[in-house]
Write an enzyme that holds these catalytic residues in place. Structure first.
Site, PDB file in Angstrom:
ATOM      1  N   HIS A 157      -2.287  -7.745 -11.428  1.00 58.04           N
ATOM      2  CA  HIS A 157      -1.251  -6.643 -12.024  1.00 58.04           C
ATOM      3  C   HIS A 157      -1.341  -6.337 -13.487  1.00 58.04           C
ATOM      4  O   HIS A 157      -1.935  -7.290 -14.190  1.00 58.04           O
ATOM      5  CB  HIS A 157       0.086  -7.118 -11.541  1.00 58.04           C
ATOM      6  CG  HIS A 157       0.616  -8.310 -12.346  1.00 58.04           C
ATOM      7  ND1 HIS A 157       0.351  -9.398 -11.933  1.00 58.04           N
ATOM      8  CD2 HIS A 157       1.775  -8.363 -13.388  1.00 58.04           C
ATOM      9  CE1 HIS A 157       0.963 -10.362 -12.655  1.00 58.04           C
ATOM     10  NE2 HIS A 157       1.639  -9.863 -13.580  1.00 58.04           N
ATOM     11  N   ASP A 159       1.283  -5.786 -16.593  1.00 62.93           N
ATOM     12  CA  ASP A 159       2.955  -5.865 -16.414  1.00 62.93           C
ATOM     13  C   ASP A 159       3.609  -4.505 -16.550  1.00 62.93           C
ATOM     14  O   ASP A 159       3.124  -3.491 -17.276  1.00 62.93           O
ATOM     15  CB  ASP A 159       3.422  -6.596 -17.738  1.00 62.93           C
ATOM     16  CG  ASP A 159       2.993  -8.204 -17.816  1.00 62.93           C
ATOM     17  OD1 ASP A 159       2.768  -8.623 -16.638  1.00 62.93           O
ATOM     18  OD2 ASP A 159       2.694  -8.551 -18.878  1.00 62.93           O
ATOM     19  N   HIS A 307      -4.044  -9.261 -14.978  1.00 60.95           N
ATOM     20  CA  HIS A 307      -3.906 -10.698 -14.996  1.00 60.95           C
ATOM     21  C   HIS A 307      -3.447 -11.135 -13.682  1.00 60.95           C
ATOM     22  O   HIS A 307      -2.672 -10.563 -12.847  1.00 60.95           O
ATOM     23  CB  HIS A 307      -3.214 -10.936 -16.172  1.00 60.95           C
ATOM     24  CG  HIS A 307      -1.873 -10.742 -16.226  1.00 60.95           C
ATOM     25  ND1 HIS A 307      -1.468  -9.562 -16.649  1.00 60.95           N
ATOM     26  CD2 HIS A 307      -0.855 -11.344 -16.131  1.00 60.95           C
ATOM     27  CE1 HIS A 307      -0.144  -9.335 -16.821  1.00 60.95           C
ATOM     28  NE2 HIS A 307       0.303 -10.517 -16.305  1.00 60.95           N
ATOM     29  N   ARG A 322       6.821 -15.213 -23.047  1.00 66.22           N
ATOM     30  CA  ARG A 322       6.221 -14.037 -23.334  1.00 66.22           C
ATOM     31  C   ARG A 322       6.708 -12.936 -24.188  1.00 66.22           C
ATOM     32  O   ARG A 322       7.940 -12.520 -23.850  1.00 66.22           O
ATOM     33  CB  ARG A 322       5.641 -13.476 -22.125  1.00 66.22           C
ATOM     34  CG  ARG A 322       4.758 -12.322 -21.967  1.00 66.22           C
ATOM     35  CD  ARG A 322       4.225 -11.214 -20.595  1.00 66.22           C
ATOM     36  NE  ARG A 322       5.661 -10.730 -20.455  1.00 66.22           N
ATOM     37  CZ  ARG A 322       5.731 -10.192 -19.108  1.00 66.22           C
ATOM     38  NH1 ARG A 322       5.139 -10.575 -18.078  1.00 66.22           N
ATOM     39  NH2 ARG A 322       6.617  -9.377 -18.959  1.00 66.22           N
TER      40      ARG A 322
HETATM   41  C1  SIN Z   1       2.551 -12.737 -16.298  1.00 66.32           C
HETATM   42  O1  SIN Z   1       2.934 -12.058 -17.294  1.00 66.32           O
HETATM   43  O2  SIN Z   1       2.474 -12.100 -15.119  1.00 66.32           O
HETATM   44  C2  SIN Z   1       2.668 -14.258 -16.289  1.00 66.32           C
HETATM   45  C3  SIN Z   1       1.441 -14.978 -16.755  1.00 66.32           C
HETATM   46  C4  SIN Z   1       1.333 -16.422 -16.586  1.00 66.32           C
HETATM   47  O3  SIN Z   1       2.496 -16.882 -16.385  1.00 66.32           O
HETATM   48  O4  SIN Z   1       0.236 -16.879 -16.974  1.00 66.32           O
END
Ligand code: SIN
Length: 331
Positions: A157, A159, A307, A322
């Protein structure tokens, strides 16, 4: 496909052995392999060469880089994210982000305030309505996973594509990492688009996808909260093929996490096409994979990549924060 002119010769032992490598004639072609769906082939993914060569020739004034994937991912050496970096350095990091699509920094023991300060150099930050934030700094989403809280970010996906203006970049800091597992994988969605057949590219050129937060976040809200959030976050339409605001390149912009359907197609057609398009992100040659160490920081271009956070470490603890930089309306 024409047959390869391979001779079979006989060794002294009587064993038979081919004279040519089976890949010899596949330079510009791929070899179809029989499967039920008929869409498996092996051989070179030749369209990566141009971008790979372009990246091979880049040089930088303020850091050294170690490349990860063919067209995606670079670790930057020689940057300290705790300090107030000069505009020149920030501009070069920004350019490197556009080129490599995801940047990796190791050994960056930043405070949450330093994390926010670094991310803010690239734009205003958003507040995520569905994931809890850092107690003092709500601009930081906190992923605190343990035996009681499972990692469920293990699907390809980008974000917040359910927003009218999804974030353009994200800066993720590893606070605690499990002893094994918990890697994050990234996929170059320009390469994913460019790898489609010309026929399919033409078919999806003007197609629109409907994105909906509730696909991934609805299950945690009661009926009342769902109604309230639906008013605040109605379903949004984004192009299936997005043009990157800064590079001008086209990329594939659909994901199973948030796309409910493709507009103007029957549910069956939409499902089938989504399967085909989303499978592009799973092609290993378009990807790179990051093995976290404590205080690693990863900065990704949320327009250009998707990602996938591997959820293979339960019941161990993995804590990340994040910051997401507000983006533009996709076109
Ligand atoms: C995410 O933004 O989906 C989390 C990515 C992660 O925890 O590595």
């Amino acid at each position: 496909m024409t047959a390869i002119d391979t001779k079979i010769r006989t060794l002294d032992t009587g064993e038979k052995i081919a004279t040519n490598d089976p890949g010899e004639f596949l330079k510009a072609k791929r070899l179809p392999i029989h499967t039920a769906t008929g869409d498996l082939s092996v051989g070179p993914i030749g369209h990566l060469a141009q971008e790979r060569r372009r990246l091979d020739n880049l040089t930088w004034d303020n850091f050294e880089v170690t490349r990860y994937g063919a067209t995606i991912g670079a670790e930057l050496h020689g940057i300290d994210l705790r300090v107030d970096l000069s505009d020149d350095v920030i501009a070069e990091i920004h350019q490197a982000l556009l080129d490599y699509k995801v940047l990796f920094f190791r050994d960056q023991p930043i405070t949450s305030a330093q994390h926010v300060a670094f991310a803010k150099r690239f734009g205003d930050l958003e507040i995520h309505p569905f994931i809890p934030g850092n107690e003092d700094l709500p601009e930081l989403v906190r992923f605190e996973k343990s035996a009681d809280v499972a990692g469920y970010e293990n699907g390809w996906h980008s974000d917040v594509t359910w927003r009218e203006c999804p974030s353009k970049g994200a800066v993720l800091h590893a606070i605690q990492v499990p002893p094994t597992g918990g890697d994050t994988l990234f996929c170059d969605m320009y390469a994913a688009y460019e790898g489609l057949s010309e026929e399919l590219k033409e078919r999806i050129e003007t197609m629109v996808a409907v994105h909906d937060y509730s696909q991934a976040f609805g299950h945690q809200l009661d009926e009342e909260a769902q109604k309230e959030m639906r008013i605040k976050y109605p379903m949004v339409e984004h192009p299936v093929v997005r043009t990157h605001h800064e590079t001008g390149r086209k990329l594939l912009y659909v994901n199973h996490f948030f796309v409910s359907h493709l507009k103007d197609l029957s549910p069956e057609e939409s499902d089938m096409l989504m399967e085909k398009l989303c499978r592009q992100a799973t092609i290993l040659e378009y990807q790179c994979r990051f093995r976290w160490t404590p205080d690693s920081v990863v900065f990704w271009d949320n327009r250009a990549v998707q990602h996938y956070a591997a959820s293979d470490y339960w019941p161990d603890v993995r804590i990340m924060e994040r910051a997401s930089i507000i983006g533009e309306r996709p076109y």
